[in-house]
Design a protein around this motif. Sequence first.
Motif, PDB file in Angstrom:
ATOM      1  N   LEU A  85      26.591   0.997   5.248  1.00  0.00           N
ATOM      2  CA  LEU A  85      25.534   1.108   4.243  1.00  0.00           C
ATOM      3  C   LEU A  85      25.410  -0.193   3.459  1.00  0.00           C
ATOM      4  CD1 LEU A  85      23.537   2.826   2.509  1.00  0.00           C
ATOM      5  CD2 LEU A  85      25.533   3.549   1.156  1.00  0.00           C
ATOM      6  N   ILE A  86      24.174  -0.635   3.281  1.00  0.00           N
ATOM      7  CA  ILE A  86      23.851  -1.737   2.369  1.00  0.00           C
ATOM      8  C   ILE A  86      23.090  -1.123   1.199  1.00  0.00           C
ATOM      9  CG2 ILE A  86      22.560  -3.894   2.053  1.00  0.00           C
ATOM     10  CD1 ILE A  86      22.895  -4.396   5.064  1.00  0.00           C
ATOM     11  N   ALA A  87      23.493  -1.443  -0.017  1.00  0.00           N
ATOM     12  CA  ALA A  87      22.839  -0.897  -1.206  1.00  0.00           C
ATOM     13  C   ALA A  87      22.024  -1.976  -1.900  1.00  0.00           C
ATOM     14  CB  ALA A  87      23.872  -0.325  -2.172  1.00  0.00           C
ATOM     15  N   VAL A  88      20.789  -1.614  -2.258  1.00  0.00           N
ATOM     16  CA  VAL A  88      19.906  -2.510  -3.015  1.00  0.00           C
ATOM     17  C   VAL A  88      19.471  -1.735  -4.256  1.00  0.00           C
ATOM     18  CG1 VAL A  88      17.873  -3.996  -2.920  1.00  0.00           C
ATOM     19  CG2 VAL A  88      19.124  -3.473  -0.814  1.00  0.00           C
ATOM     20  N   PRO A  89      20.300  -1.728  -5.311  1.00  0.00           N
ATOM     21  CA  PRO A  89      20.021  -0.876  -6.471  1.00  0.00           C
ATOM     22  C   PRO A  89      18.867  -1.380  -7.324  1.00  0.00           C
ATOM     23  CG  PRO A  89      22.008  -2.165  -6.834  1.00  0.00           C
ATOM     24  CD  PRO A  89      21.588  -2.416  -5.422  1.00  0.00           C
ATOM     25  N   SER A  90      18.098  -0.432  -7.855  1.00  0.00           N
ATOM     26  CA  SER A  90      16.991  -0.776  -8.746  1.00  0.00           C
ATOM     27  C   SER A  90      17.180  -0.150 -10.128  1.00  0.00           C
ATOM     28  CB  SER A  90      15.659  -0.300  -8.145  1.00  0.00           C
ATOM     29  OG  SER A  90      15.640   1.103  -8.015  1.00  0.00           O
ATOM     30  N   THR A  91      18.326   0.488 -10.348  1.00  0.00           N
ATOM     31  CA  THR A  91      18.669   1.043 -11.659  1.00  0.00           C
ATOM     32  C   THR A  91      20.078   0.578 -12.001  1.00  0.00           C
ATOM     33  OG1 THR A  91      19.676   3.099 -10.885  1.00  0.00           O
ATOM     34  CG2 THR A  91      17.268   3.080 -11.132  1.00  0.00           C
ATOM     35  N   LEU A 103      13.939   5.283 -19.073  1.00  0.00           N
ATOM     36  CA  LEU A 103      14.858   5.393 -17.946  1.00  0.00           C
ATOM     37  C   LEU A 103      15.837   4.220 -17.922  1.00  0.00           C
ATOM     38  CD1 LEU A 103      15.744   7.007 -15.541  1.00  0.00           C
ATOM     39  CD2 LEU A 103      13.990   5.894 -14.163  1.00  0.00           C
ATOM     40  N   THR A 104      15.394   3.046 -18.349  1.00  0.00           N
ATOM     41  CA  THR A 104      16.302   1.906 -18.474  1.00  0.00           C
ATOM     42  C   THR A 104      17.470   2.258 -19.385  1.00  0.00           C
ATOM     43  OG1 THR A 104      14.595   0.224 -18.081  1.00  0.00           O
ATOM     44  CG2 THR A 104      16.508  -0.454 -19.379  1.00  0.00           C
ATOM     45  N   VAL A 105      17.155   2.844 -20.522  1.00  0.00           N
ATOM     46  CA  VAL A 105      18.181   3.175 -21.518  1.00  0.00           C
ATOM     47  C   VAL A 105      19.151   4.215 -20.985  1.00  0.00           C
ATOM     48  CG1 VAL A 105      18.576   4.217 -23.781  1.00  0.00           C
ATOM     49  CG2 VAL A 105      16.757   2.523 -23.479  1.00  0.00           C
ATOM     50  N   THR A 106      18.643   5.315 -20.444  1.00  0.00           N
ATOM     51  CA  THR A 106      19.548   6.372 -19.983  1.00  0.00           C
ATOM     52  C   THR A 106      20.340   5.943 -18.748  1.00  0.00           C
ATOM     53  OG1 THR A 106      17.716   7.411 -18.752  1.00  0.00           O
ATOM     54  CG2 THR A 106      18.175   8.231 -20.975  1.00  0.00           C
ATOM     55  N   SER A 107      19.730   5.166 -17.864  1.00  0.00           N
ATOM     56  CA  SER A 107      20.453   4.657 -16.704  1.00  0.00           C
ATOM     57  C   SER A 107      21.598   3.752 -17.147  1.00  0.00           C
ATOM     58  CB  SER A 107      19.497   3.897 -15.774  1.00  0.00           C
ATOM     59  OG  SER A 107      20.185   3.370 -14.662  1.00  0.00           O
ATOM     60  N   ALA A 108      21.327   2.912 -18.137  1.00  0.00           N
ATOM     61  CA  ALA A 108      22.347   1.996 -18.638  1.00  0.00           C
ATOM     62  C   ALA A 108      23.470   2.740 -19.352  1.00  0.00           C
ATOM     63  CB  ALA A 108      21.714   0.983 -19.575  1.00  0.00           C
ATOM     64  N   LEU A 109      23.142   3.775 -20.111  1.00  0.00           N
ATOM     65  CA  LEU A 109      24.180   4.544 -20.794  1.00  0.00           C
ATOM     66  C   LEU A 109      24.968   5.397 -19.805  1.00  0.00           C
ATOM     67  CD1 LEU A 109      22.282   5.469 -24.067  1.00  0.00           C
ATOM     68  CD2 LEU A 109      24.173   3.846 -23.799  1.00  0.00           C
ATOM     69  N   ASN A 110      24.341   5.805 -18.725  1.00  0.00           N
ATOM     70  CA  ASN A 110      25.062   6.448 -17.628  1.00  0.00           C
ATOM     71  C   ASN A 110      26.134   5.497 -17.094  1.00  0.00           C
ATOM     72  OD1 ASN A 110      25.825   7.817 -15.256  1.00  0.00           O
ATOM     73  ND2 ASN A 110      23.980   7.224 -14.158  1.00  0.00           N
ATOM     74  N   TRP A 162      26.563   7.472 -30.007  1.00  0.00           N
ATOM     75  CA  TRP A 162      25.522   8.433 -30.416  1.00  0.00           C
ATOM     76  C   TRP A 162      24.423   7.717 -31.196  1.00  0.00           C
ATOM     77  CZ3 TRP A 162      24.156  10.526 -35.322  1.00  0.00           C
ATOM     78  CH2 TRP A 162      23.392  11.698 -35.277  1.00  0.00           C
ATOM     79  N   GLU A 163      24.811   6.825 -32.102  1.00  0.00           N
ATOM     80  CA  GLU A 163      23.825   6.090 -32.897  1.00  0.00           C
ATOM     81  C   GLU A 163      23.033   5.117 -32.031  1.00  0.00           C
ATOM     82  OE1 GLU A 163      26.257   4.364 -35.918  1.00  0.00           O
ATOM     83  OE2 GLU A 163      26.126   6.132 -37.239  1.00  0.00           O
ATOM     84  N   LEU A 164      23.699   4.467 -31.062  1.00  0.00           N
ATOM     85  CA  LEU A 164      23.002   3.549 -30.163  1.00  0.00           C
ATOM     86  C   LEU A 164      21.921   4.288 -29.380  1.00  0.00           C
ATOM     87  CD1 LEU A 164      22.738   0.750 -28.789  1.00  0.00           C
ATOM     88  CD2 LEU A 164      24.500   1.502 -27.172  1.00  0.00           C
ATOM     89  N   ALA A 165      22.254   5.451 -28.840  1.00  0.00           N
ATOM     90  CA  ALA A 165      21.257   6.244 -28.115  1.00  0.00           C
ATOM     91  C   ALA A 165      20.085   6.596 -29.015  1.00  0.00           C
ATOM     92  CB  ALA A 165      21.906   7.512 -27.561  1.00  0.00           C
ATOM     93  N   GLY A 166      20.362   6.944 -30.265  1.00  0.00           N
ATOM     94  CA  GLY A 166      19.293   7.280 -31.199  1.00  0.00           C
ATOM     95  C   GLY A 166      18.392   6.100 -31.496  1.00  0.00           C
ATOM     96  N   ARG A 167      18.989   4.929 -31.724  1.00  0.00           N
ATOM     97  CA  ARG A 167      18.180   3.732 -32.011  1.00  0.00           C
ATOM     98  C   ARG A 167      17.290   3.363 -30.839  1.00  0.00           C
ATOM     99  NH1 ARG A 167      23.070   1.821 -34.132  1.00  0.00           N
ATOM    100  NH2 ARG A 167      23.381   0.433 -32.339  1.00  0.00           N
ATOM    101  N   LEU A 168      17.738   3.666 -29.642  1.00  0.00           N
ATOM    102  CA  LEU A 168      16.982   3.297 -28.447  1.00  0.00           C
ATOM    103  C   LEU A 168      16.016   4.388 -28.003  1.00  0.00           C
ATOM    104  CD1 LEU A 168      19.933   1.682 -26.472  1.00  0.00           C
ATOM    105  CD2 LEU A 168      18.040   0.468 -27.582  1.00  0.00           C
ATOM    106  N   GLY A 169      15.946   5.486 -28.764  1.00  0.00           N
ATOM    107  CA  GLY A 169      15.004   6.550 -28.452  1.00  0.00           C
ATOM    108  C   GLY A 169      15.420   7.440 -27.305  1.00  0.00           C
ATOM    109  N   ALA A 170      16.699   7.439 -26.970  1.00  0.00           N
ATOM    110  CA  ALA A 170      17.192   8.263 -25.860  1.00  0.00           C
ATOM    111  C   ALA A 170      17.422   9.689 -26.333  1.00  0.00           C
ATOM    112  CB  ALA A 170      18.494   7.678 -25.319  1.00  0.00           C
ATOM    113  N   PRO A 171      17.412  10.651 -25.421  1.00  0.00           N
ATOM    114  CA  PRO A 171      17.714  12.033 -25.809  1.00  0.00           C
ATOM    115  C   PRO A 171      19.146  12.140 -26.318  1.00  0.00           C
ATOM    116  CG  PRO A 171      17.670  11.809 -23.420  1.00  0.00           C
ATOM    117  CD  PRO A 171      17.131  10.533 -23.976  1.00  0.00           C
ATOM    118  N   ARG A 172      19.343  13.028 -27.299  1.00  0.00           N
ATOM    119  CA  ARG A 172      20.682  13.191 -27.858  1.00  0.00           C
ATOM    120  C   ARG A 172      21.119  14.655 -27.904  1.00  0.00           C
ATOM    121  NH1 ARG A 172      21.679   9.396 -33.085  1.00  0.00           N
ATOM    122  NH2 ARG A 172      19.891  10.542 -33.925  1.00  0.00           N
ATOM    123  N   SER A 173      20.374  15.520 -27.245  1.00  0.00           N
ATOM    124  CA  SER A 173      20.790  16.925 -27.213  1.00  0.00           C
ATOM    125  C   SER A 173      20.487  17.528 -25.848  1.00  0.00           C
ATOM    126  CB  SER A 173      20.078  17.734 -28.298  1.00  0.00           C
ATOM    127  OG  SER A 173      18.733  17.995 -27.934  1.00  0.00           O
TER     128      SER A 173
END
Length: 356
Positions: free
Chosen positions: A116-122, A167-174, A297-308
């Motif tokens: 497998l070769i991976a070419v990630p976009s997230t 999606l950038t924010v949640t992918s990065a926090l993942n 938790w505060e970082l997610a809030g500042r970036l507009g990510a879901p928190r619940s």
Amino acid sequence: MKDFLDFAYDAQPMRVVFRPGAALTATAGEARRLGLRRVLVLSGTRGADTAQAVADSLGEACVGVHTGARMHVPVEVADRAVELARALGADGCVAVGGGSSIGLGKAIALRTGLPLIAVPSTYSGSEMTPVWGLTEHGAKRTGRDPAVLPRSVVYDPELTLGLPVPLTVTSALNATAHAVEALYAPDGSPLVALMAQEGVRAMAGALPELAAEPGSLEARGRALYAAWLCGSCLGATTMGLHHKLCHVLGGTFGLPHAQTHTVVLPYALAYNTPAAPQAADAVARALDAPVAATALWELAGRLGAPRSLAELGLKESDLATAAAQAVGQAYANPRPVTEEGVLALLRAAYEGTAPV
């Protein structure tokens, strides 16, 4: 974290190419380097255009493009892809996209042994791990097998430019979650700890810039670099309560993968902090904050990510079922995993209150 004279570390046998434009200029070369002549390109429907461009760059070495990747890799989706790879006589796969596409490539590799070769976009980090996952009958099961580790990873920051900010924010926090759990993993090491802290630091630094200027190739590159480090941590260590909870919430209740990791991370870290204070302190230093769980938790809030979890569609009546499933299997975690404790964690995550 373990003593410097008491650890083991397995370096993952893979090659990495990292530069803007690499998806279309380097992937074919990586296929040739592996001796591949009949490559199947994989993606989801959202990344079909990019996958086709990569397929075109492969020329005659590409025997098909399959755009059927789905979140959490349902086993029936994996079955269809395996059948197609065999029918086409593929001798390897190129997975283009996020964790769903790479996860599908891993499922094919697990069943067939194809490279497998991976070419990630997230920023999922899945490309750096020998971890596979399949969802069947409402449950997600995971495992580790060196056969699914990509032989080459092509990192191209240009592929992430079109990733929407949410999606950038949640992918990065993942990705950040991978590094956080690695810091208290029982099989951690000084090398993993360095990668984890640098991954958290780099990601936390890049994210506010990306939220303000999504088209910044430089910030996109730093976030992808951070995801590489965080994914490497996941590939080298054992997953704990955070990842188990997210697998339950995703596999059983269909919650979106990256968003679920984003919501659960501060609460899982708060739960484990009393039993892993050094790990929490390392995360706090990387975030330049006094309390790691609160800072996430505060970082997610500042970036507009879901928190619940309520925002993600989980029902309050599902909490007890999720807690029971999370304690139903044994796995490593610094703090004992009890149904009562996990239910309290999930309830706080459901409500979105500040972690304590």
